[in-house]
Design an enzyme around this catalytic site. Structure first.
Site, PDB file in Angstrom:
ATOM      1  N   TYR A  64     105.719  38.527  82.334  1.00 42.43           N
ATOM      2  CA  TYR A  64     104.365  38.607  81.732  1.00 42.43           C
ATOM      3  C   TYR A  64     103.561  39.611  82.126  1.00 42.43           C
ATOM      4  O   TYR A  64     103.561  40.309  83.111  1.00 42.43           O
ATOM      5  CB  TYR A  64     103.683  37.137  81.686  1.00 42.43           C
ATOM      6  CG  TYR A  64     103.566  36.412  82.725  1.00 42.43           C
ATOM      7  CD1 TYR A  64     103.373  34.967  83.004  1.00 42.43           C
ATOM      8  CD2 TYR A  64     103.311  37.194  84.412  1.00 42.43           C
ATOM      9  CE1 TYR A  64     102.956  34.217  83.940  1.00 42.43           C
ATOM     10  CE2 TYR A  64     102.852  36.267  85.277  1.00 42.43           C
ATOM     11  CZ  TYR A  64     102.800  34.810  85.109  1.00 42.43           C
ATOM     12  OH  TYR A  64     102.377  34.194  86.238  1.00 42.43           O
ATOM     13  N   GLU A  65     102.417  39.859  81.387  1.00 45.38           N
ATOM     14  CA  GLU A  65     101.479  40.789  81.398  1.00 45.38           C
ATOM     15  C   GLU A  65     102.297  42.088  81.028  1.00 45.38           C
ATOM     16  O   GLU A  65     102.016  43.387  81.652  1.00 45.38           O
ATOM     17  CB  GLU A  65     100.638  40.967  82.546  1.00 45.38           C
ATOM     18  CG  GLU A  65     100.236  39.892  83.150  1.00 45.38           C
ATOM     19  CD  GLU A  65      98.983  39.373  82.435  1.00 45.38           C
ATOM     20  OE1 GLU A  65      98.484  40.151  81.571  1.00 45.38           O
ATOM     21  OE2 GLU A  65      98.253  38.280  82.732  1.00 45.38           O
ATOM     22  N   GLY A  66     103.338  42.137  80.119  1.00 45.85           N
ATOM     23  CA  GLY A  66     103.929  43.123  79.825  1.00 45.85           C
ATOM     24  C   GLY A  66     105.241  43.264  80.800  1.00 45.85           C
ATOM     25  O   GLY A  66     105.048  43.328  82.148  1.00 45.85           O
TER      26      GLY A  66
ATOM     27  N   LEU B 227      94.930  43.280  79.144  1.00 48.55           N
ATOM     28  CA  LEU B 227      96.363  43.192  79.892  1.00 48.55           C
ATOM     29  C   LEU B 227      95.986  44.399  81.144  1.00 48.55           C
ATOM     30  O   LEU B 227      96.852  44.059  82.307  1.00 48.55           O
ATOM     31  CB  LEU B 227      97.387  43.838  78.958  1.00 48.55           C
ATOM     32  CG  LEU B 227      98.001  42.732  77.945  1.00 48.55           C
ATOM     33  CD1 LEU B 227      98.941  43.105  77.206  1.00 48.55           C
ATOM     34  CD2 LEU B 227      98.480  41.361  78.674  1.00 48.55           C
TER      35      LEU B 227
ATOM     36  N   ARG C   1      97.346  43.079  84.796  1.00 54.02           N
ATOM     37  CA  ARG C   1      98.145  43.499  85.491  1.00 54.02           C
ATOM     38  C   ARG C   1      97.893  43.758  87.036  1.00 54.02           C
ATOM     39  O   ARG C   1      98.789  43.560  87.927  1.00 54.02           O
ATOM     40  CB  ARG C   1      98.559  44.896  85.112  1.00 54.02           C
ATOM     41  CG  ARG C   1      99.424  44.716  83.628  1.00 54.02           C
ATOM     42  CD  ARG C   1      99.601  46.214  82.873  1.00 54.02           C
ATOM     43  NE  ARG C   1     100.373  45.667  81.629  1.00 54.02           N
ATOM     44  CZ  ARG C   1     100.264  46.210  80.488  1.00 54.02           C
ATOM     45  NH1 ARG C   1      99.459  47.257  80.484  1.00 54.02           N
ATOM     46  NH2 ARG C   1     100.989  45.781  79.303  1.00 54.02           N
TER      47      ARG C   1
END
Length: 606
Positions: free
Chosen positions: A413-415, A271, A275
């Site tokens: 997304y991606e946190g 991730l 990011r």
């Protein structure tokens, strides 16, 4: 060790150190530093997008998953899918900056293709590149690099989103010890509809942490894998997104990725890379949105004049351009830092895997900062794009409507951006506790400065950008003042004060982004001449002006939330001092300077 590596080591700051150490303009990498090879790669990607993707933008809105798969295959044939995969596994073996460049320029036309590309070449392939055994890499990477196979990443579950390690999917070892049986449910899995392989996370027995597995998928022989229907989504309509169900899916033991219980670490490191690449994927989308908006503004006549001549429209174009320019500066600054750190580790004898893993991990703070800033700037950009188009912007017949919808997912997304905000401050505090970033020393000095007698000497701002660079130093003091006091007050319980963390994160984000813009302009003014950088200087100054406002507001919120009485008064006085311009910039003039250039060239021209 090579001289280059020595030079990198001498000048290269560790992740998060930008806050407490000065970065010299000559030490940052900017898009103007692209090598001839990188410029050729950029042209190749732009040609591919303009030829293959742009003419089919309307098709992408019709849930044409076959089109996405077909164009992904073509991207594989061009080598784009394997840009970061080492050459011995049929990849191009390019450095981190070139990888970012490909993600950047391949992602601007449509969010559907951008998502499919990112899910495959990033989180679908990277875990094998970074954690796979030699046998796993030889078996899977050549197929993934060339587009013969497509990858997916199965982490999220109905009850495990941001809390990724709470997944319920189980992996049970067979009695003969030859395979694991995986049973569970995953959701929001990008590329699920046409993937041949998934990185799947499951828990063995009652392990504290999940474990990663490489799971092959063949619809003709599903091995207990079934797919839900394609999700109905706000945007990215032709990105395949499905639930995936595993029912006693047998996976050979040799397909475990890394070690048992290492899945959470794999997920987090994948991730981190995802990011910064997501930030890259937001850049060309902004450029193309600005270009569409200014072309429309130059053509659309109201009150007998093109709307581009109106100050209200010019203001929007200038703000959009400034955010895009600074986003480029920050993204490529961090990408080169990662690339240099990887080189240093390889020079020191680390394997490619270990060097890349540690190189990216070092700058996890910057990766989170960029993900938040670029995704929110893209959303603002597309929103203003709709506004410039007016009623047409709201119509699906114009490009802005789909651009705005596609942009919305980037903040999730991606946190989520909220998770990434809290992460970047949390990681910085952890680095300080480990002694990797000295926050205590500088924070103590700021505390002494607050209680000392302020200097009334007028600073010398005769050099280009001198006041802006001084302002960046003062903004860093704001963060040290607020976050330093908060850490002292709450200690390990700081993570329970989420609103304070979010405020601190916004200060940190604005510092990194604004500083990146100033450094890019300073470097280019020194080598190309300040007279060639008039609009770029205006963009860096405009972005900083807004950063100062945001930091002032967020710091005030933070201070009054935990400080009282004399301490609060002292900190608020310090905040006023640290956010004060000696020479207030003329914001209207800055915007006009930027807008005139964009309008004259009828595109994003920087």
């Amino acid at each position: 060790m090579s001289t280059q590596a020595d030079s990198n080591k001498k000048d290269l700051l560790r992740g998060g150190q930008f806050l407490v150490k000065e970065t010299k303009a000559e030490d940052v990498f900017t898009p103007e530093d692209f090598s001839d090879e990188q410029k050729m790669m950029r042209e190749s990607v732009q040609d591919f997008v303009d030829r293959e993707i742009m003419p089919k933008r309307e098709e992408f809105e019709k849930k044409n998953y076959e089109l996405t798969e077909e164009l992904m295959k073509k991207a594989g044939e061009m080598g784009f899918l394997g840009v970061s995969v080492p050459e011995e596994y049929d990849g191009l073996g390019m450095g981190f900056v070139t990888t970012m460049l490909v993600v950047d320029y391949i992602s601007g036309a449509t969010g559907s293709f951008s998502t499919a590309f990112g899910a495959h070449s990033g989180i679908g392939t990277l875990p094998i590149t970074l954690y796979g055994t030699e046998e796993q890499k030889k078996k899977y990477l050549p197929k993934l690099s060339t587009g013969e196979w497509f990858g997916a990443y199965a982490l999220t579950e109905p009850g495990a989103g941001s809390d990724a390690n709470s997944g319920k999917t189980k992996a049970v070892l067979s009695e003969d010890g030859k395979y694991y049986s995986i049973t569970g449910q995953k959701m929001w899995i990008s590329n699920a509809g046409f993937c041949n392989m998934m990185i799947v996370f499951a828990r063995i027995e009652d392990d504290k942490n999940i474990t990663g597995f490489i799971v092959e998928y063949d619809p003709e022989n599903p091995n207990g894998i079934s797919l839900g229907e394609e999700e109905k989504k706000l945007g990215i309509h032709s990105s395949s997104t499905r639930q995936v169900f595993f029912n006693d899916t047998k996976v050979p033991v040799e397909n475990m990725l890394s070690e048992r219980g290492n899945g959470f670490k794999i997920a987090m490191n994948a991730l981190n890379v995802g990011r910064i690449k997501l930030a890259g994927a937001c850049l060309d989308a902004q450029r193309r949105t600005i270009t569409s908006a200014v072309k429309y503004a130059n053509e659309r006549v109201q009150f007998k004049t093109p709307i581009a001549n109106f100050g209200a429209v010019q203001s929007k174009l200038a703000e959009m351009a400034a955010s895009a320019y600074v986003g480029e500066a920050a993204s490529y600054r961090a990408a080169k830092d990662i690339e240099d750190r990887i080189s240093i580790r390889q020079e020191e004898g680390n394997s490619h895997q270990e060097a890349e893993l540690k190189g990216v991990e070092e700058y996890a703070i910057e990766c989170s900062i960029l993900k938040v800033a670029a995704s929110e700037d893209l959303q603002n950009c597309t929103d203003e794009g709709i506004q410039i188009f007016g009623g047409m912007g709201f119509s699906a017949d114009a490009p802005m409507e789909s651009a705005w919808r596609d942009a919305r997912i980037t903040r999730i997304y991606e946190g989520t951006n909220e998770i990434n905000r809290m992460l970047c401050v949390g990681m910085l505090v952890k680095k300080a506790m480990k002694g990797h970033v000295d926050l205590l020393g500088p924070a103590t000095k700021v505390g002494e400065e607050l209680t000392g007698i302020p200097s009334f000497d007028k600073p010398d701002f005769s050099e280009l950008l001198a006041e802006e660079k001084e302002m960046i130093k003062k903004l860093k003091k704001v963060f040290l003042m607020v976050a330093g006091s908060a850490v002292q007050k709450f200690g390990p319980q700081l993570e329970d004060h989420q609103q304070l963390l979010l405020a601190s994160a916004d200060i940190l984000i604005e510092i990194y982004m604004a500083e990146s813009g100033i450094l890019r302009v300073e470097k280019n003014a020194k080598r190309f001449g300040a007279d060639t950088q008039k609009e770029q200087i205006a963009m860096a100054k405009l972005y900083l002006y807004h950063a100062v406002d945001i930091i002032n507001t967020r710091a005030k919120e933070g201070i009054v939330s935990f400080a009282e009485g004399d301490e609060q008064r002292m900190m608020l006085m310090g905040l006023k001092r640290f956010t004060k311009y000696e020479n207030q910039p003329n914001v209207v003039e800055l915007r006009n300077t930027i807008a005139q250039k964009v309008i004259a060239e009828n595109r994003y021209p920087f």
